[in-house]
Design a protein around this motif. Sequence first.
Motif, PDB file in Angstrom:
ATOM      1  N   LEU A  67       0.830  -1.206   0.000  1.00  0.00           N
ATOM      2  CA  LEU A  67       0.000   0.000   0.000  1.00  0.00           C
ATOM      3  C   LEU A  67       0.864   1.256   0.000  1.00  0.00           C
ATOM      4  N   ALA A  68       1.909   1.243   0.817  1.00  0.00           N
ATOM      5  CA  ALA A  68       2.813   2.397   0.880  1.00  0.00           C
ATOM      6  C   ALA A  68       3.527   2.612  -0.452  1.00  0.00           C
ATOM      7  N   TYR A  69       3.818   1.529  -1.160  1.00  0.00           N
ATOM      8  CA  TYR A  69       4.483   1.652  -2.468  1.00  0.00           C
ATOM      9  C   TYR A  69       3.507   2.156  -3.531  1.00  0.00           C
ATOM     10  N   LEU A  70       2.315   1.568  -3.572  1.00  0.00           N
ATOM     11  CA  LEU A  70       1.336   1.950  -4.596  1.00  0.00           C
ATOM     12  C   LEU A  70       0.783   3.358  -4.386  1.00  0.00           C
ATOM     13  N   PHE A  71       0.657   3.749  -3.114  1.00  0.00           N
ATOM     14  CA  PHE A  71       0.081   5.047  -2.782  1.00  0.00           C
ATOM     15  C   PHE A  71       1.012   5.765  -1.811  1.00  0.00           C
ATOM     16  N   PRO A  72       2.094   6.381  -2.322  1.00  0.00           N
ATOM     17  CA  PRO A  72       3.080   6.992  -1.427  1.00  0.00           C
ATOM     18  C   PRO A  72       2.554   8.206  -0.651  1.00  0.00           C
ATOM     19  N   LYS A  73       1.561   8.898  -1.189  1.00  0.00           N
ATOM     20  CA  LYS A  73       0.995  10.053  -0.491  1.00  0.00           C
ATOM     21  C   LYS A  73      -0.119   9.563   0.430  1.00  0.00           C
ATOM     22  N   LYS A  74      -0.058   9.944   1.677  1.00  0.00           N
ATOM     23  CA  LYS A  74      -1.037   9.485   2.662  1.00  0.00           C
ATOM     24  C   LYS A  74      -2.446  10.018   2.391  1.00  0.00           C
ATOM     25  N   ASP A  75      -2.550  11.177   1.751  1.00  0.00           N
ATOM     26  CA  ASP A  75      -3.863  11.790   1.569  1.00  0.00           C
ATOM     27  C   ASP A  75      -4.498  11.467   0.213  1.00  0.00           C
ATOM     28  N   GLU A  76      -3.982  10.451  -0.470  1.00  0.00           N
ATOM     29  CA  GLU A  76      -4.545  10.106  -1.771  1.00  0.00           C
ATOM     30  C   GLU A  76      -5.957   9.540  -1.616  1.00  0.00           C
ATOM     31  N   ASN A  77      -6.755   9.744  -2.649  1.00  0.00           N
ATOM     32  CA  ASN A  77      -8.130   9.265  -2.668  1.00  0.00           C
ATOM     33  C   ASN A  77      -8.123   7.804  -3.134  1.00  0.00           C
ATOM     34  N   ILE A  78      -8.157   6.879  -2.186  1.00  0.00           N
ATOM     35  CA  ILE A  78      -8.140   5.448  -2.493  1.00  0.00           C
ATOM     36  C   ILE A  78      -9.509   4.877  -2.142  1.00  0.00           C
ATOM     37  N   CYS A  79     -10.085   4.133  -3.067  1.00  0.00           N
ATOM     38  CA  CYS A  79     -11.412   3.554  -2.847  1.00  0.00           C
ATOM     39  C   CYS A  79     -11.317   2.040  -2.727  1.00  0.00           C
ATOM     40  N   LEU A  80     -12.115   1.506  -1.838  1.00  0.00           N
ATOM     41  CA  LEU A  80     -12.264   0.054  -1.716  1.00  0.00           C
ATOM     42  C   LEU A  80     -13.552  -0.342  -2.421  1.00  0.00           C
ATOM     43  N   VAL A  81     -13.478  -1.380  -3.239  1.00  0.00           N
ATOM     44  CA  VAL A  81     -14.680  -1.976  -3.814  1.00  0.00           C
ATOM     45  C   VAL A  81     -14.787  -3.360  -3.216  1.00  0.00           C
ATOM     46  N   LEU A  82     -15.856  -3.596  -2.489  1.00  0.00           N
ATOM     47  CA  LEU A  82     -16.047  -4.883  -1.828  1.00  0.00           C
ATOM     48  C   LEU A  82     -16.696  -5.860  -2.787  1.00  0.00           C
ATOM     49  N   GLY A  83     -16.007  -6.970  -3.046  1.00  0.00           N
ATOM     50  CA  GLY A  83     -16.569  -8.004  -3.897  1.00  0.00           C
ATOM     51  C   GLY A  83     -17.714  -8.721  -3.218  1.00  0.00           C
ATOM     52  N   GLU A  84     -17.687  -8.736  -1.882  1.00  0.00           N
ATOM     53  CA  GLU A  84     -18.747  -9.414  -1.127  1.00  0.00           C
ATOM     54  C   GLU A  84     -19.184  -8.533   0.033  1.00  0.00           C
ATOM     55  N   ARG A  85     -20.443  -8.202   0.032  1.00  0.00           N
ATOM     56  CA  ARG A  85     -21.000  -7.308   1.049  1.00  0.00           C
ATOM     57  C   ARG A  85     -20.839  -7.895   2.455  1.00  0.00           C
ATOM     58  N   SER A  86     -20.966  -9.202   2.592  1.00  0.00           N
ATOM     59  CA  SER A  86     -20.947  -9.820   3.918  1.00  0.00           C
ATOM     60  C   SER A  86     -19.628  -9.574   4.640  1.00  0.00           C
ATOM     61  N   TRP A  87     -18.514  -9.570   3.910  1.00  0.00           N
ATOM     62  CA  TRP A  87     -17.237  -9.321   4.570  1.00  0.00           C
ATOM     63  C   TRP A  87     -17.196  -7.882   5.083  1.00  0.00           C
ATOM     64  N   GLY A  88     -17.652  -6.959   4.290  1.00  0.00           N
ATOM     65  CA  GLY A  88     -17.605  -5.560   4.682  1.00  0.00           C
ATOM     66  C   GLY A  88     -18.451  -5.254   5.897  1.00  0.00           C
ATOM     67  N   GLU A  89     -19.645  -5.818   5.937  1.00  0.00           N
ATOM     68  CA  GLU A  89     -20.526  -5.555   7.068  1.00  0.00           C
ATOM     69  C   GLU A  89     -19.936  -6.093   8.370  1.00  0.00           C
ATOM     70  N   LYS A  90     -19.253  -7.235   8.302  1.00  0.00           N
ATOM     71  CA  LYS A  90     -18.686  -7.837   9.513  1.00  0.00           C
ATOM     72  C   LYS A  90     -17.409  -7.134   9.970  1.00  0.00           C
ATOM     73  N   ASN A  91     -16.564  -6.739   9.045  1.00  0.00           N
ATOM     74  CA  ASN A  91     -15.195  -6.383   9.403  1.00  0.00           C
ATOM     75  C   ASN A  91     -14.760  -4.961   9.092  1.00  0.00           C
ATOM     76  N   LEU A  92     -15.534  -4.232   8.332  1.00  0.00           N
ATOM     77  CA  LEU A  92     -15.055  -2.932   7.881  1.00  0.00           C
ATOM     78  C   LEU A  92     -14.840  -1.936   9.007  1.00  0.00           C
TER      79      LEU A  92
END
Length: 173
Positions: A67-92
Amino acid sequence: KDIRTGNAVILGILIGGFFGVLIVTGLLIWDESPVLPERFTYRYGIPAIGYIGKRTVEPSRECLTNLAYLFPKKDENICLVLGERSWGEKNLEKFPKEYFSQVITREELNEENYEKLRGAAGILLVVSAQGCKGNVIQHVLHELKVQDCICKGALLADADSRLIQLYRFGRKG
């Protein structure tokens, strides 16, 4: 000379070969075995930048490094796309929020959200490492590509860290 025996043998080989190919194809299509990062990268063409363990929601060390390599700037606009809603609801809620500015489930991919994703510095796809549904992943990646959304990598959720370490480094002891 009886030619029926020869024809029967040839026909048996052809039918057996056909069913063999059919079975192997079915196994590949419906393969829902645990996914390793290297296998995911090979299969879908985007890097699996790391995994999030089953027992903890902390990202792996390699995940944070990538993550630090792909996005060196801490304030970059990075989006998560959840392939499965169930994981996101439990752990996000436990996942470190400083890494991502926005979270979208695959069901929420619409015109408005595609516009937000196009403006992002990058997108990370979160998929389950347990019984990964290949057709769902391919569909989401295809939709993102058609909409000119840059998917920089994938996070494998609910990964068995012991399985991954055993695969990479072998049995210890």
